[in-house]
Design a protein around this motif. Sequence first.
Motif, short mmCIF file in Angstrom:
data_model
loop_
_atom_site.label_atom_id
_atom_site.label_comp_id
_atom_site.label_asym_id
_atom_site.label_seq_id
_atom_site.Cartn_x
_atom_site.Cartn_y
_atom_site.Cartn_z
N ASN A 31 -43.85 55.74 -26.54
CA ASN A 31 -44.22 55.17 -27.83
C ASN A 31 -45.66 54.70 -27.81
OD1 ASN A 31 -41.56 55.46 -28.87
ND2 ASN A 31 -40.94 53.59 -27.81
N VAL A 32 -46.41 55.03 -28.87
CA VAL A 32 -47.81 54.64 -29.01
C VAL A 32 -47.91 53.56 -30.08
CG1 VAL A 32 -50.11 55.44 -29.65
CG2 VAL A 32 -48.63 56.91 -28.27
N ASP A 33 -48.61 52.49 -29.76
CA ASP A 33 -48.80 51.38 -30.69
C ASP A 33 -49.78 51.79 -31.79
OD1 ASP A 33 -49.35 49.01 -32.02
OD2 ASP A 33 -49.81 47.85 -30.22
N ILE A 34 -49.30 51.89 -33.04
CA ILE A 34 -50.15 52.28 -34.16
C ILE A 34 -50.28 51.13 -35.17
CG2 ILE A 34 -49.73 54.76 -33.90
CD1 ILE A 34 -47.72 54.51 -36.25
N THR A 35 -50.09 49.90 -34.68
CA THR A 35 -50.15 48.73 -35.56
C THR A 35 -51.49 48.61 -36.27
OG1 THR A 35 -48.66 47.63 -33.98
CG2 THR A 35 -49.74 46.24 -35.65
N GLN A 36 -52.57 48.91 -35.55
CA GLN A 36 -53.90 48.83 -36.15
C GLN A 36 -54.25 50.09 -36.95
OE1 GLN A 36 -55.58 45.95 -35.96
NE2 GLN A 36 -53.85 45.19 -34.76
N LEU A 37 -53.68 51.20 -36.55
CA LEU A 37 -54.03 52.48 -37.18
C LEU A 37 -53.55 52.57 -38.63
CD1 LEU A 37 -55.15 55.38 -37.03
CD2 LEU A 37 -52.92 56.08 -36.09
N LEU A 38 -52.31 52.23 -38.90
CA LEU A 38 -51.75 52.46 -40.24
C LEU A 38 -52.48 51.68 -41.33
CD1 LEU A 38 -47.90 52.76 -39.66
CD2 LEU A 38 -49.61 54.56 -39.89
N PRO A 39 -52.74 50.38 -41.17
CA PRO A 39 -53.49 49.69 -42.23
C PRO A 39 -54.91 50.21 -42.38
CG PRO A 39 -53.12 48.23 -40.36
CD PRO A 39 -52.27 49.44 -40.14
N TYR A 40 -55.50 50.68 -41.28
CA TYR A 40 -56.84 51.25 -41.36
C TYR A 40 -56.82 52.51 -42.22
CZ TYR A 40 -61.25 53.40 -40.15
OH TYR A 40 -62.48 53.99 -40.23
N LEU A 41 -55.83 53.37 -42.01
CA LEU A 41 -55.72 54.59 -42.81
C LEU A 41 -55.52 54.25 -44.28
CD1 LEU A 41 -53.45 56.83 -40.54
CD2 LEU A 41 -55.94 56.82 -40.70
N PHE A 169 -41.99 56.52 -37.34
CA PHE A 169 -42.53 55.23 -36.95
C PHE A 169 -41.42 54.17 -37.01
CE2 PHE A 169 -46.52 56.74 -39.45
CZ PHE A 169 -46.75 57.73 -38.50
N PHE A 170 -41.54 53.15 -36.14
CA PHE A 170 -40.56 52.06 -36.18
C PHE A 170 -41.22 50.75 -35.78
CE2 PHE A 170 -40.50 53.67 -31.88
CZ PHE A 170 -40.28 52.56 -31.07
N GLU A 171 -40.61 49.65 -36.23
CA GLU A 171 -41.11 48.32 -35.91
C GLU A 171 -40.31 47.71 -34.77
OE1 GLU A 171 -41.95 45.55 -39.03
OE2 GLU A 171 -42.10 47.15 -40.53
N GLN A 172 -41.04 47.06 -33.85
CA GLN A 172 -40.38 46.38 -32.74
C GLN A 172 -41.35 45.35 -32.16
OE1 GLN A 172 -37.95 48.72 -29.87
NE2 GLN A 172 -39.26 47.81 -28.30
N ASP A 173 -40.86 44.15 -31.94
CA ASP A 173 -41.66 43.07 -31.35
C ASP A 173 -42.93 42.80 -32.15
OD1 ASP A 173 -39.79 42.87 -29.27
OD2 ASP A 173 -40.83 44.41 -28.10
N GLY A 174 -42.84 42.90 -33.48
CA GLY A 174 -43.97 42.62 -34.33
C GLY A 174 -45.03 43.69 -34.37
N LYS A 175 -44.74 44.87 -33.82
CA LYS A 175 -45.69 45.97 -33.80
C LYS A 175 -45.05 47.23 -34.40
CE LYS A 175 -48.31 44.40 -29.77
NZ LYS A 175 -48.83 44.76 -28.42
N ILE A 176 -45.89 48.18 -34.77
CA ILE A 176 -45.41 49.47 -35.28
C ILE A 176 -45.69 50.52 -34.21
CG2 ILE A 176 -45.56 51.18 -37.13
CD1 ILE A 176 -46.65 48.95 -38.93
N GLU A 202 -53.80 55.75 -27.18
CA GLU A 202 -53.67 54.31 -27.36
C GLU A 202 -55.02 53.69 -27.74
OE1 GLU A 202 -52.11 53.25 -23.60
OE2 GLU A 202 -50.02 53.69 -24.14
N GLN A 203 -56.10 54.13 -27.10
CA GLN A 203 -57.43 53.62 -27.41
C GLN A 203 -57.83 53.94 -28.84
OE1 GLN A 203 -60.03 55.31 -24.46
NE2 GLN A 203 -58.91 54.35 -22.75
N MET A 204 -57.59 55.17 -29.27
CA MET A 204 -57.99 55.57 -30.62
C MET A 204 -57.16 54.86 -31.68
SD MET A 204 -58.98 59.62 -30.29
CE MET A 204 -57.40 60.16 -29.63
N ALA A 205 -55.86 54.68 -31.41
CA ALA A 205 -55.00 54.00 -32.37
C ALA A 205 -55.36 52.52 -32.48
CB ALA A 205 -53.53 54.16 -31.98
N ALA A 206 -55.85 51.93 -31.39
CA ALA A 206 -56.20 50.51 -31.39
C ALA A 206 -57.54 50.26 -32.06
CB ALA A 206 -56.22 49.98 -29.96
#
Length: 215
Positions: A31-41, A169-176, A202-206
């Motif tokens: 799983n890749v953390d995309i929490t920062q990516l989605l709102p940026y898009l 995509f899914f939410e877990q522990d306050g992250k997407i 991970e770097q690019m998504a963050a």
Amino acid sequence: MKSIHFTNPHRRKHFDFFNGMNHPHFNITANVDITQLLPYLKSNELPTSSSIVYLIAKAANDIPEFRWRIRDGEVVEHQSVQPSFTVPTEETDVFSFCTVAYTADARIFIENAQKQIAAMGTNPSFEDEEHRDDYLFLSAFPWVSFTGMQHAMHYHPCDSIPRISWGKFFEQDGKIWMPLSVQVHHAVVDGIHVGRYFQLMEQMAALPRNFLGAI
């Protein structure tokens, strides 16, 4: 394109060992953390699927081993590899292939991808160009947050094109999170290279602005 010659005897043994197997591929899913990516898009009005395809293709193009292909028992390296990904069509309920030439310029790639996706909607294609191996085969599986993936492919003759898929995509522990599956030929891509691939994703998504820019 250039030829790769293994001057290190151990690296050559590694290649020969896995290249002689009937099933030389391995698959890693994480799983890749995309929490920062989605709102940026969303804030930059960037299409989610085409942007993800760009990031997946960029990570692969940035790692030489993901551009290596096996031909007649030897290895060649492409200068770049082109994402060929699945898209829905209006013609039927099965997908179409959609190939977009890779460019490091995110703006140009995403614009070209959007045009090609629209074209495939009414004029689907199920064929890749014969005798080409400078592809990345990508697919979206948006219905399930999968934990594993196995792709259909030819083992003989050798097929060394990576297969990369992303899921629901899914939410877990306050992250997407985004499930990401990477399947590669073990004779040319080892675990360390797949590890680097996930690190790049991970770097690019963050830090999406550093890689996608404000388009």
